[in-house]
Design a protein around this motif. Structure first.
Motif, mmCIF file in Angstrom:
data_model
loop_
_atom_site.group_PDB
_atom_site.id
_atom_site.type_symbol
_atom_site.label_atom_id
_atom_site.label_comp_id
_atom_site.label_asym_id
_atom_site.label_seq_id
_atom_site.Cartn_x
_atom_site.Cartn_y
_atom_site.Cartn_z
ATOM 1 N N PRO A 56 52.681 37.924 37.213
ATOM 2 C CA PRO A 56 53.248 36.482 37.498
ATOM 3 C C PRO A 56 54.218 36.527 36.157
ATOM 4 N N ASP A 57 55.394 35.759 36.676
ATOM 5 C CA ASP A 57 56.551 35.395 35.361
ATOM 6 C C ASP A 57 55.942 34.263 34.657
ATOM 7 N N VAL B 261 52.545 31.979 33.741
ATOM 8 C CA VAL B 261 51.169 31.629 33.617
ATOM 9 C C VAL B 261 50.977 30.414 32.772
ATOM 10 N N VAL C 17 54.843 38.802 30.536
ATOM 11 C CA VAL C 17 54.699 37.553 31.073
ATOM 12 C C VAL C 17 55.977 36.814 30.478
ATOM 13 N N ASP D 49 53.195 30.518 38.313
ATOM 14 C CA ASP D 49 52.546 31.258 39.432
ATOM 15 C C ASP D 49 50.955 31.447 39.474
ATOM 16 N N LEU D 50 50.561 31.254 38.172
ATOM 17 C CA LEU D 50 48.992 31.180 38.143
ATOM 18 C C LEU D 50 48.743 30.210 36.881
ATOM 19 N N ALA E 162 51.042 27.126 43.013
ATOM 20 C CA ALA E 162 50.474 28.165 42.249
ATOM 21 C C ALA E 162 49.137 28.569 42.769
ATOM 22 N N GLU E 163 48.824 29.877 42.168
ATOM 23 C CA GLU E 163 47.507 30.131 42.322
ATOM 24 C C GLU E 163 46.664 29.732 41.286
ATOM 25 N N TYR F 26 44.912 38.391 39.667
ATOM 26 C CA TYR F 26 46.068 37.638 40.391
ATOM 27 C C TYR F 26 46.841 38.581 41.210
ATOM 28 N N SER F 27 47.110 39.805 40.786
ATOM 29 C CA SER F 27 47.815 40.862 41.319
ATOM 30 C C SER F 27 47.397 41.262 42.841
ATOM 31 N N ARG G 234 50.334 35.785 48.112
ATOM 32 C CA ARG G 234 51.063 34.403 48.066
ATOM 33 C C ARG G 234 52.142 34.437 49.197
#
Length: 248
Positions: free
Chosen positions: A11-12, A14, A55, A183-184, A205-206, A229-230, A234
């Motif tokens: 994620p870019d 977090v 990140v 993203d997360l 967002a996750e 997450y990966s 999404r």
């Protein structure tokens, strides 16, 4: 691993709700302040780990606008920890090329706290690595309200046509206007709510709720969360390309 060797699916941005310091201390028969002190170590571990894997933005919910309801002694202790963290860790953040940003309501902060936060921002403003975002005296509803007032002021002054008000105009006036949405979002301690944190930005967002109290959440747990997450997909309201033909 350097910040130039980003993992696939990383994620870019977090964001973390650092929850459970008090309960961590209570479970050990210790004062709540011990949990907050222990939690600072987790901050250091996670900031380092995030920077090392690449990140680009890490947002930490340090002090909410609702935290003012806590006992004065606890608030003073939290402020003291913030001062200690910035004074002790600012040199390392600079050496690691980390840029510090602060979001939240500033007009009600005491001058010494505000000066400390501004110092952290100003002294790292030229850094080009990971951006560490500290959400301090932050509440999402307050942020959205301030953005709405800014839009209204611009409409009333003629800078913005009423017909031009849109999501983009509101987002441009949020505290996070110069960074991507998370993203997360991770929340520690097993609680499963956002608690007025980045409500606008969390739209897609996750969300990840982990059982560990914040003082027990270190680099290992953070990297495990990134791995989970990966593996997620999404779609932002759309369909996965591979499955699109199967949907009707």
């Amino acid at each position: 691993m350097t910040t130039h060797e980003r993992q696939a699916g990383l994620p870019d941005h977090v964001a973390i709700i650092m929850d459970g310091n008090g309960r961590w201390a209570k479970a050990r028969g210790l004062p709540r302040s011990f949990g907050h002190h222990q939690g600072v170590g987790s901050v250091r571990d996670v900031v380092r780990a995030a920077g090392e894997v690449g990140v680009r933005y890490l947002t930490l919910f340090a002090f909410s606008s609702e935290n003012w309801r806590r006992p004065e002694a606890e608030i003073n202790d939290l402020f003291g920890l913030l001062k200690t963290f910035i004074r002790r860790d600012l040199a390392e953040l600079r050496s690691r090329n980390v840029r510090v940003r602060v979001i939240g309501e500033r007009t009600t902060l005491k001058p010494d706290i505000l000066a400390l936060l501004c110092e952290a921002e100003d002294s790292t403003s030229g850094n080009t690595g990971m951006t560490l975002v500290i959400a301090f005296n932050y509440g999402a509803r307050n942020e959205i309200t301030r953005a709405a007032k800014a839009v209204l002021d611009d409409v009333l002054s003629g800078k913005l046509a009423a017909s031009s008000v849109c999501e983009q105009e509101i987002a441009a006036r949020l505290d996070t206007h110069d960074m991507p949405d998370p993203d997360l979002i991770i929340r520690t301690s097993g609680e499963e709510r956002l608690s007025n944190f980045l409500l606008w930005q969390a739209a897609y967002a996750e969300l990840m709720f982990v059982p560990e109290y914040w003082p027990d959440f270190g680099a290992e747990q953070f990297l495990a969360a990134l791995s989970r997450y990966s593996a997620r997909s999404r779609r932002f309201g759309g369909l996965q390309p591979a499955a699109a033909g199967a949907e009707t």
